[in-house]
Design a protein around this motif. Sequence first.
Motif, short mmCIF file in Angstrom:
data_model
loop_
_atom_site.label_atom_id
_atom_site.label_comp_id
_atom_site.label_asym_id
_atom_site.label_seq_id
_atom_site.Cartn_x
_atom_site.Cartn_y
_atom_site.Cartn_z
N TYR A 139 5.10 -3.73 7.56
CA TYR A 139 5.68 -2.47 8.07
C TYR A 139 5.21 -1.31 7.14
CZ TYR A 139 10.17 -2.37 5.76
OH TYR A 139 11.08 -2.38 4.66
N TRP A 140 5.23 -0.06 7.79
CA TRP A 140 5.14 1.08 7.20
C TRP A 140 6.60 1.73 7.06
CZ3 TRP A 140 1.30 2.80 4.25
CH2 TRP A 140 0.03 2.54 4.34
N ALA A 141 7.06 2.50 6.20
CA ALA A 141 8.34 3.04 5.96
C ALA A 141 8.08 4.45 5.46
CB ALA A 141 9.60 2.35 5.39
N ASP A 158 0.73 -1.27 -0.07
CA ASP A 158 -0.07 0.00 -0.03
C ASP A 158 0.99 1.14 0.08
OD1 ASP A 158 -2.31 1.60 0.14
OD2 ASP A 158 -3.05 1.02 2.18
N LYS A 159 0.22 2.31 -0.36
CA LYS A 159 0.86 3.74 -0.37
C LYS A 159 0.24 4.70 0.76
CE LYS A 159 3.00 4.87 -4.12
NZ LYS A 159 3.23 5.06 -5.56
N ALA A 160 0.87 5.73 1.02
CA ALA A 160 -0.22 6.48 1.86
C ALA A 160 0.62 8.06 1.75
CB ALA A 160 -0.56 6.44 3.30
N ARG A 203 3.64 0.97 2.57
CA ARG A 203 3.61 -0.13 3.27
C ARG A 203 4.02 -1.59 2.63
NH1 ARG A 203 -2.27 -3.70 4.39
NH2 ARG A 203 -1.21 -5.24 5.63
N LEU A 204 4.96 -2.10 3.23
CA LEU A 204 5.95 -3.09 2.56
C LEU A 204 5.66 -4.50 3.34
CD1 LEU A 204 9.14 -0.94 2.27
CD2 LEU A 204 7.69 -1.49 0.55
N ARG A 205 5.61 -5.51 2.84
CA ARG A 205 5.93 -6.82 3.14
C ARG A 205 7.39 -7.33 2.82
NH1 ARG A 205 1.92 -11.15 1.25
NH2 ARG A 205 1.49 -11.25 3.58
N LEU A 206 8.04 -7.54 4.00
CA LEU A 206 9.41 -7.86 3.87
C LEU A 206 9.68 -9.36 4.31
CD1 LEU A 206 12.69 -7.31 3.75
CD2 LEU A 206 12.39 -6.47 6.44
N VAL A 207 10.29 -10.02 3.52
CA VAL A 207 10.08 -11.69 3.53
C VAL A 207 11.73 -12.32 3.68
CG1 VAL A 207 9.60 -13.72 2.74
CG2 VAL A 207 8.12 -12.06 2.27
#
Length: 340
Positions: A334-336, A291-293, A304-308
């Motif tokens: 997480y959000w960055a 996602d983006k905000a 909004r990032l999924r880190l695997v």
Amino acid sequence: MKTNPGRFFEDYRLGEVIRHAVPRTVGQGERALYHALYPARGALYSSDEFARGVGLKASPLDDLVAFHTVFGKTVPDVSLNAVANLGYAEGRWLKPVWPGDTLRSESEVIGLKETSSGATGVVWVRTKGLNQHGDVVLEYVRWVMVRKRRREVVVPVAVPELAPVVDPGALVVPEGLDFSRYDFDLAGEPHRWGDYAVGEVIDHVDAVTVEEAEHMLATRLWQNTSKVHFDVGQREDGRRLIYGGHVISLARALSFNGLANAQMIVALNAGAHANPCFAGDTVRAWSEVLDKAETPVPSVGALRLRLVATKGAAGALRGPEGKYLPEVLLDLDYWALVPR
């Protein structure tokens, strides 16, 4: 008895607030060791001059230095007798942590549930990290599977309802942060907030093989005393489990290749340590843009990032039955903050 055997599942009480021992003053030593243990090279956390160029008074300590320090304080009271740390939710970074700050931790027990085996139970806690002024710098929920001392003890079930994602409106942009004069050359990559698309998958390419000595040094650095990380007698296979936070930091550092401008973690939506990690494993990482905000600061956007973290291929997460693939170690949402 003067020694502390740690808490077992039946020792927790819903609503109990635990003030964790041993506050810690953090400084440039923690930064240097963090950057030595992980391939961390985010410009904002490496250079006072770069940080001043984006409106901060100096370079704060890495966001995960704050997380590990706050987390480590909780281990003797929450997870000393843990079988596994299961997940995270509702995490927010509220204030930067500066060299010289003193951090302490408090946790409230917000959930309890015995597992079907009767040998363990899951404990949910909401933890706050506070600085020397009493300001909350970080808060998060985590849940952990803890051994029972006596199987016959019955503990009332209370499972908390947790938000699946931190609302973008609740993200805190550090005071003064302004990416309008952001130096992309010095940061290492040209990619802005607008260059990322929801659904995009980024293979971070690089890899790190976990060494026994490094993970034990890192875990001691954060004063994490959980037995499973040091004592080979704690597991039937005689192996020392790698601290999940060590995997988080490895994956976050590897994500620099493709996300160098995701400078600050400001929220932790969810997280799962999907499979155990052991010395000798080679960790790779990939990210998905979820996602983006926008934020109240026009020059600052949020991704909004999924880190695997994985021992396998980029983009591979779950099998046909919906379970995590055995090579997947971490699934972190997480959000960055990113320059626009």
